[in-house]
Design a protein around this motif. Structure first.
Motif, PDB file in Angstrom:
ATOM      1  N   TRP A 140       0.837  -1.193   0.000  1.00  0.00           N
ATOM      2  CA  TRP A 140       0.000   0.000   0.000  1.00  0.00           C
ATOM      3  C   TRP A 140       0.872   1.243   0.000  1.00  0.00           C
ATOM      4  CZ3 TRP A 140      -2.571  -3.598   3.682  1.00  0.00           C
ATOM      5  CH2 TRP A 140      -3.789  -4.092   3.180  1.00  0.00           C
ATOM      6  N   ALA A 141       1.993   1.162   0.683  1.00  0.00           N
ATOM      7  CA  ALA A 141       2.944   2.268   0.738  1.00  0.00           C
ATOM      8  C   ALA A 141       4.343   1.670   0.803  1.00  0.00           C
ATOM      9  CB  ALA A 141       2.680   3.149   1.951  1.00  0.00           C
ATOM     10  N   ASP A 143       7.212   1.918   2.138  1.00  0.00           N
ATOM     11  CA  ASP A 143       8.174   2.110   3.209  1.00  0.00           C
ATOM     12  C   ASP A 143       7.621   1.469   4.464  1.00  0.00           C
ATOM     13  OD1 ASP A 143       6.765   4.202   4.923  1.00  0.00           O
ATOM     14  OD2 ASP A 143       6.877   5.277   3.022  1.00  0.00           O
ATOM     15  N   ILE A 145       7.080   2.350   7.787  1.00  0.00           N
ATOM     16  CA  ILE A 145       6.074   2.892   8.690  1.00  0.00           C
ATOM     17  C   ILE A 145       4.728   3.022   7.998  1.00  0.00           C
ATOM     18  CG2 ILE A 145       6.860   5.264   8.239  1.00  0.00           C
ATOM     19  CD1 ILE A 145       5.772   5.987  11.032  1.00  0.00           C
ATOM     20  N   HIS A 146       4.720   3.535   6.772  1.00  0.00           N
ATOM     21  CA  HIS A 146       3.429   3.798   6.132  1.00  0.00           C
ATOM     22  C   HIS A 146       2.762   2.518   5.643  1.00  0.00           C
ATOM     23  CE1 HIS A 146       5.464   7.817   5.779  1.00  0.00           C
ATOM     24  NE2 HIS A 146       4.348   8.100   6.412  1.00  0.00           N
ATOM     25  N   GLU A 147       3.543   1.538   5.232  1.00  0.00           N
ATOM     26  CA  GLU A 147       2.939   0.241   4.901  1.00  0.00           C
ATOM     27  C   GLU A 147       2.403  -0.420   6.164  1.00  0.00           C
ATOM     28  OE1 GLU A 147       1.819  -3.290   2.706  1.00  0.00           O
ATOM     29  OE2 GLU A 147       2.010  -1.147   2.291  1.00  0.00           O
ATOM     30  N   GLU A 149       1.425   1.115   8.855  1.00  0.00           N
ATOM     31  CA  GLU A 149       0.249   1.869   9.283  1.00  0.00           C
ATOM     32  C   GLU A 149      -0.958   1.530   8.430  1.00  0.00           C
ATOM     33  OE1 GLU A 149      -0.533   6.322  10.992  1.00  0.00           O
ATOM     34  OE2 GLU A 149       0.866   6.091   9.319  1.00  0.00           O
ATOM     35  N   ALA A 150      -0.763   1.432   7.104  1.00  0.00           N
ATOM     36  CA  ALA A 150      -1.873   1.078   6.213  1.00  0.00           C
ATOM     37  C   ALA A 150      -2.386  -0.325   6.521  1.00  0.00           C
ATOM     38  CB  ALA A 150      -1.423   1.170   4.749  1.00  0.00           C
ATOM     39  N   GLN A 153      -4.404  -0.219   9.752  1.00  0.00           N
ATOM     40  CA  GLN A 153      -5.723   0.378   9.535  1.00  0.00           C
ATOM     41  C   GLN A 153      -6.642  -0.616   8.827  1.00  0.00           C
ATOM     42  OE1 GLN A 153      -6.511   4.262   8.813  1.00  0.00           O
ATOM     43  NE2 GLN A 153      -4.761   5.054   9.944  1.00  0.00           N
ATOM     44  N   ASN A 215      10.394   4.636  14.101  1.00  0.00           N
ATOM     45  CA  ASN A 215       8.983   4.336  13.837  1.00  0.00           C
ATOM     46  C   ASN A 215       8.783   3.178  12.877  1.00  0.00           C
ATOM     47  OD1 ASN A 215       9.023   5.853  11.111  1.00  0.00           O
ATOM     48  ND2 ASN A 215       9.626   7.424  12.575  1.00  0.00           N
ATOM     49  N   PHE A 216       9.604   3.088  11.814  1.00  0.00           N
ATOM     50  CA  PHE A 216       9.302   2.011  10.866  1.00  0.00           C
ATOM     51  C   PHE A 216       9.726   0.660  11.405  1.00  0.00           C
ATOM     52  CE2 PHE A 216      13.290   3.826   9.031  1.00  0.00           C
ATOM     53  CZ  PHE A 216      14.114   2.732   9.137  1.00  0.00           C
ATOM     54  N   TYR A 269       5.653  11.607  16.211  1.00  0.00           N
ATOM     55  CA  TYR A 269       6.080  10.248  15.894  1.00  0.00           C
ATOM     56  C   TYR A 269       5.961   9.313  17.090  1.00  0.00           C
ATOM     57  CZ  TYR A 269       7.480  11.640  11.274  1.00  0.00           C
ATOM     58  OH  TYR A 269       7.448  12.092   9.975  1.00  0.00           O
TER      59      TYR A 269
END
Length: 464
Positions: A140-141, A143, A145-147, A149-150, A153, A215-216, A269
């Protein structure tokens, strides 16, 4: 709350069933109460419904209704109701072709409040379409952290949809297969390469040995471990879970200081990183894998970092803008949730005060957070009027915890939490600011000197 008033509470989103077109009976999706088992419990769903008619939450629930109505109408306009539910393949094709943005958590929250066939249909279609979106690039993303997080969710919404038996057996299988691929992707982001060419987490070469991004690591590890607990029959699950169970407590003990401070020195963060770590532990307890909150060392470490977040709360309900942060309300729900789990009424009180003072209409950052409002939980104002956080460099003094009290914060030093020995930047963390000796002051609740922005490297701080 009595049964009649409980029924009245459900009326608040009942207009959703008439504001959008009605489904033919042959295309109806059976509705059932969700029985989540990852991040929520049936008790959370019950509380969400019971609080729907509380006057102080009227605006927040109306916001949920407004967002849900808009989303459902837009979805049904583009993907009208069919005589029979769309197949898994059709929904995957929609995701791959149109790549619709996902607000499935909002729809899942509305469904938990009022489980209608229409909301169930839309939630199922959004969840399966989201899998189609991920299949395009295997993420979905791109990287950690954003993957992570996605994926979290998605799992938060999926937990409610799956717990209500909205997904078909074929739906469940494609979700499982995609979550397996997602865990493999996240597993790569746990690596901090020692190779001489400084290969680092799929291309973040510019970050290696120059900044510190916790974070990641936390998000990748947390979601990978959660997928392993959700699907223990996958051949990789035992190793994924072992890695997560080893890594996450270590990160909690080493990257969150003995004073509770966050190693990246940024409240913005701290919020997602603590959320990822905390939600893994919630899921582990709910699934019966391991109760981290029963471990005194872990529960004390969680208390310390929640106390750090609590003490940074200023009289107006907003936080001091730590590093790359805003004068914001992030973390309120985790103070409440942590207070409930750890039996700390002061955390609940401060989390609730943040919401009441700083969020107009008590509208949460996202409707899903309504699950954590918990207005009936025991709450008591903290009694300590000063706090010292030596490892992150914060001294805090206040005349009380009310909105009209005095408050003074001195950032008297930089953070040494989690520092790498070969760190080259003057600012230790990639999300910290050069803000030592910054001063914030409130007089009778009125801000005198306040850093409100997330600007980088000290461009507009109230420094001495």
């Amino acid at each position: 709350m009595t049964l009649p008033s409980f029924r009245i509470a459900l009326v608040i989103v009942a207009t959703l069933t008439v504001s959008c077109c009605t489904m033919p009976a042959s295309g109806a999706v059976s509705s059932a109460d969700p029985k989540p088992r990852l991040y929520l419990t049936a008790a959370d769903v019950t509380r969400l419904r019971q609080q729907a008619m509380l006057p102080e939450l009227t605006t927040a629930y109306a916001d949920l209704e407004k967002k849900t109505t808009k989303s459902v109408e837009a979805w049904l306009k583009k993907y009208p109701v069919t005589p029979e539910p769309r197949s898994t393949a059709e929904l995957l094709a929609i995701g791959k072709r149109d790549r619709p943005g996902s607000d499935a958590k909002t729809i899942a929250t509305a469904y938990a409040l009022h489980p209608t066939p229409q909301l169930g249909r839309v939630l199922r279609e959004k969840l399966v379409a989201a899998i189609g979106v991920r299949q395009v690039n295997n993420y979905w993303a791109n990287d950690g952290i954003h993957e992570g997080e996605a994926a979290m969710q998605f799992l938060e919404a999926y937990d409610l949809g799956s717990g209500a038996s909205l997904l078909s057996a074929t739906d469940q299988q494609v979700v499982k297969e995609e979550m397996r691929r997602c865990a493999h992707f996240l597993n790569g982001w746990m690596l901090d390469s020692w190779w001489p060419d400084e290969r680092f987490s799929q291309g973040y070469v510019e970050y290696y040995r120059t900044v510190y991004c916790l974070n990641f690591h936390v998000f990748a590890t947390s979601v990978m471990g959660t997928i392993a607990m959700l699907y223990p029959d996958l051949p990789e699950s035992s190793e994924w879970l072992r890695s997560a169970q080893s890594e996450l407590p270590k990160l909690l003990f080493t990257e969150f200081g003995l004073d509770g401070g966050y190693g990246e020195d940024s409240l913005h963060y701290w919020h997602p990183t603590f959320r990822a770590l905390f939600q893994f532990m919630v899921a582990s307890r709910n699934l019966g894998v391991r109760d981290y909150f029963a471990d005194p060392a872990i529960s004390d470490a969680i208390r310390r970092t929640l106390a750090w977040r609590m003490n940074l709360t200023e009289p107006d309900g907003r936080s001091y803008a730590v590093g790359d942060s805003d004068h914001d309300t992030v973390g309120a729900e985790y103070l409440i949730q942590g207070g409930k789990i750890l039996n700390e009424p002061m955390f609940v009180w401060v989390g609730r005060s943040i919401i009441e003072r700083a969020r107009p209409g008590m509208i949460p950052d996202e409707p899903y957070d309504l699950f954590q409002d918990a207005l009936g939980e025991p709450a008591a104002a903290p009694t300590d009027l000063s706090a010292n956080h030596p490892f992150s460099g914060y001294g805090i003094f206040r005349s009380g915890w009310g909105p009209q009290d005095n408050y003074l914060l001195l950032k008297y030093g930089t953070t040494f939490i989690g520092r790498r020995e070969d760190e080259t930047n003057l600012v230790i963390s990639g999300h910290a600011h050069a803000d030592a000796l910054e001063l914030e002051m409130y007089y009778k609740g009125i801000p005198i000197t306040v850093d409100r922005k997330s600007t980088r490297l000290n461009s507009s701080h109230a420094n001495i």
